[in-house]
Motif scaffolding. Structure first.
Motif, PDB file in Angstrom:
ATOM      1  N   GLU A  96       0.824  -1.206   0.000  1.00 29.48           N
ATOM      2  CA  GLU A  96       0.000   0.000   0.000  1.00 29.48           C
ATOM      3  C   GLU A  96       0.863   1.263   0.000  1.00 29.48           C
ATOM      4  OE1 GLU A  96      -2.696  -0.732   3.249  1.00 29.48           O
ATOM      5  OE2 GLU A  96      -3.967  -2.005   1.979  1.00 29.48           O
ATOM      6  N   ARG A  97       1.975   1.249   0.746  1.00 28.11           N
ATOM      7  CA  ARG A  97       2.873   2.400   0.794  1.00 28.11           C
ATOM      8  C   ARG A  97       3.503   2.653  -0.578  1.00 28.11           C
ATOM      9  NH1 ARG A  97       7.536   3.898   0.111  1.00 28.11           N
ATOM     10  NH2 ARG A  97       8.336   1.814  -0.229  1.00 28.11           N
ATOM     11  N   ALA A  98       4.055   1.589  -1.176  1.00 28.58           N
ATOM     12  CA  ALA A  98       4.721   1.729  -2.476  1.00 28.58           C
ATOM     13  C   ALA A  98       3.725   2.163  -3.550  1.00 28.58           C
ATOM     14  CB  ALA A  98       5.396   0.416  -2.867  1.00 28.58           C
ATOM     15  N   PHE A  99       2.524   1.580  -3.538  1.00 31.44           N
ATOM     16  CA  PHE A  99       1.509   1.929  -4.531  1.00 31.44           C
ATOM     17  C   PHE A  99       1.140   3.404  -4.424  1.00 31.44           C
ATOM     18  CE2 PHE A  99      -2.703   2.261  -6.374  1.00 31.44           C
ATOM     19  CZ  PHE A  99      -2.584   1.511  -7.528  1.00 31.44           C
ATOM     20  N   ALA A 100       0.873   3.878  -3.202  1.00 33.63           N
ATOM     21  CA  ALA A 100       0.495   5.278  -3.001  1.00 33.63           C
ATOM     22  C   ALA A 100       1.614   6.216  -3.444  1.00 33.63           C
ATOM     23  CB  ALA A 100       0.139   5.520  -1.536  1.00 33.63           C
ATOM     24  N   ALA A 101       2.858   5.859  -3.127  1.00 38.18           N
ATOM     25  CA  ALA A 101       3.991   6.714  -3.494  1.00 38.18           C
ATOM     26  C   ALA A 101       4.148   6.787  -5.010  1.00 38.18           C
ATOM     27  CB  ALA A 101       5.270   6.199  -2.844  1.00 38.18           C
ATOM     28  N   LEU A 102       4.062   5.642  -5.690  1.00 35.18           N
ATOM     29  CA  LEU A 102       4.217   5.628  -7.143  1.00 35.18           C
ATOM     30  C   LEU A 102       3.046   6.307  -7.842  1.00 35.18           C
ATOM     31  CD1 LEU A 102       5.556   1.992  -7.538  1.00 35.18           C
ATOM     32  CD2 LEU A 102       6.823   4.081  -8.091  1.00 35.18           C
ATOM     33  N   ALA A 103       1.854   6.223  -7.261  1.00 35.63           N
ATOM     34  CA  ALA A 103       0.659   6.801  -7.874  1.00 35.63           C
ATOM     35  C   ALA A 103       0.576   8.313  -7.700  1.00 35.63           C
ATOM     36  CB  ALA A 103      -0.593   6.149  -7.280  1.00 35.63           C
TER      37      ALA A 103
END
Length: 140
Positions: A96-103
């Motif tokens: 969830e952290r990586a997805f939010a950061a990349l998005a």
């Protein structure tokens, strides 16, 4: 965290992955066709496919030592195919952290959610136009 190249094809994923396995000295360790996926339950990645694509590859994994290459036939592959960076993490929180950061500043194609193969999976295009998938895989 592992970064795994993911190649998109328009009906040639099975043939291409067999070719790469032979050319690179690896082994296709996993392949699932769309017809073998669980029935659609509305979750991301469980979309119904047209009848003429049911024998196309929904997921393929090639292993060469510790290196991994993934591929599938699917929408958005276009005539020349596509390449997506697949981020594989060990926890839901990290996914969830990586997805939010990349998005951030980008565009989400498939919101991060649980699927039949992953605790979390999502697809996005980052602010620079590069496609990404984030996976926190379930163990087979």
């Amino acid at each position: 965290m592992k970064l795994i190249p993911f190649l998109g094809f328009s009906g040639q994923a099975h043939e291409a992955m067999a070719f790469y396995a032979k050319a690179l000295g690896g082994q296709v360790t996993s392949e699932m066709k769309y017809r073998d996926m669980p029935p659609s339950d509305g979750s991301p990645g469980c979309n119904e496919m047209p009848a003429d694509t049911l024998d196309h590859v929904a997921h393929s994994q090639l292993e060469i030592g510790s290196a991994i290459l993934m591929a599938a036939d699917g929408p958005g592959a276009g005539d020349g195919g596509s390449t997506t960076i697949n981020v594989d993490v060990d926890s839901i929180e990290e996914a969830e952290r990586a997805f939010a950061a990349l998005a951030d500043g980008g565009q989400v194609q498939m919101p991060i959610a649980e699927t039949f193969w992953a605790h979390r999976w999502g697809m996005l295009t980052d602010r620079y136009g590069k496609p990404w998938m984030v996976n926190c895989m379930k163990q087979p």
